[in-house]
Design an enzyme around this catalytic site. Sequence first.
Site, PDB file in Angstrom:
ATOM      1  CB  ALA A   1      67.942 139.849 -11.499  1.00 37.14           C
ATOM      2  CD  GLU A   2      70.089 134.693  -6.589  1.00 38.33           C
ATOM      3  OE1 GLU A   2      70.324 133.551  -6.184  1.00 38.33           O
ATOM      4  OE2 GLU A   2      70.944 135.572  -6.691  1.00 38.33           O
ATOM      5  CB  THR A   3      63.008 136.850  -7.140  1.00 37.80           C
ATOM      6  OG1 THR A   3      63.575 137.261  -5.893  1.00 37.80           O
ATOM      7  CG2 THR A   3      61.609 136.293  -6.916  1.00 37.80           C
TER       8      THR A   3
ATOM      9  CB  SER B   1      65.435 131.475  -8.240  1.00 38.57           C
ATOM     10  OG  SER B   1      66.755 131.870  -7.978  1.00 38.57           O
TER      11      SER B   1
END
Length: 142
Positions: free
Chosen positions: A66-68, A71
């Site tokens: 999710a963060e990848t 971002s």
Amino acid sequence: MPDETTPPSLDEILAAMNLDSRGTLADRMGIEFVEASAQRVVATMPVKGNTQPYGLLHGGASCVLAETLGSVGSALHAGRDAMALGIEINATHHRSADAGVVTGVATPVHLGRTLATYEIVITDEHDRRICTARLSCLIKRP
């Protein structure tokens, strides 16, 4: 062969993104980009190798995916001269996955000058929702 004025194709951009990820956490997790724009980022990640001791997809692995994705979307929105820095993530894990590949799709909730927020939905190979996450990124300009 394209000249310097020809913009790169989507396939060339995705190949470069996957190449640029070598040696990073995303690479070690097996994350592969499928689609990328400020409006939608899609990537896959294998369950195998990203599990907790019970053999189920680790919740932290879902957060990394999710963060990848969020971002990358934030960085594409911010543009070349800015940095997108994750400042808050939350995730709800709806069901487990114990095999195959999961797919994450990030779409914007808010795209501002200094803050970008994405919703990321992670599904299994049967299109069942595994996790819903939200990531906010600070956009830092020079």
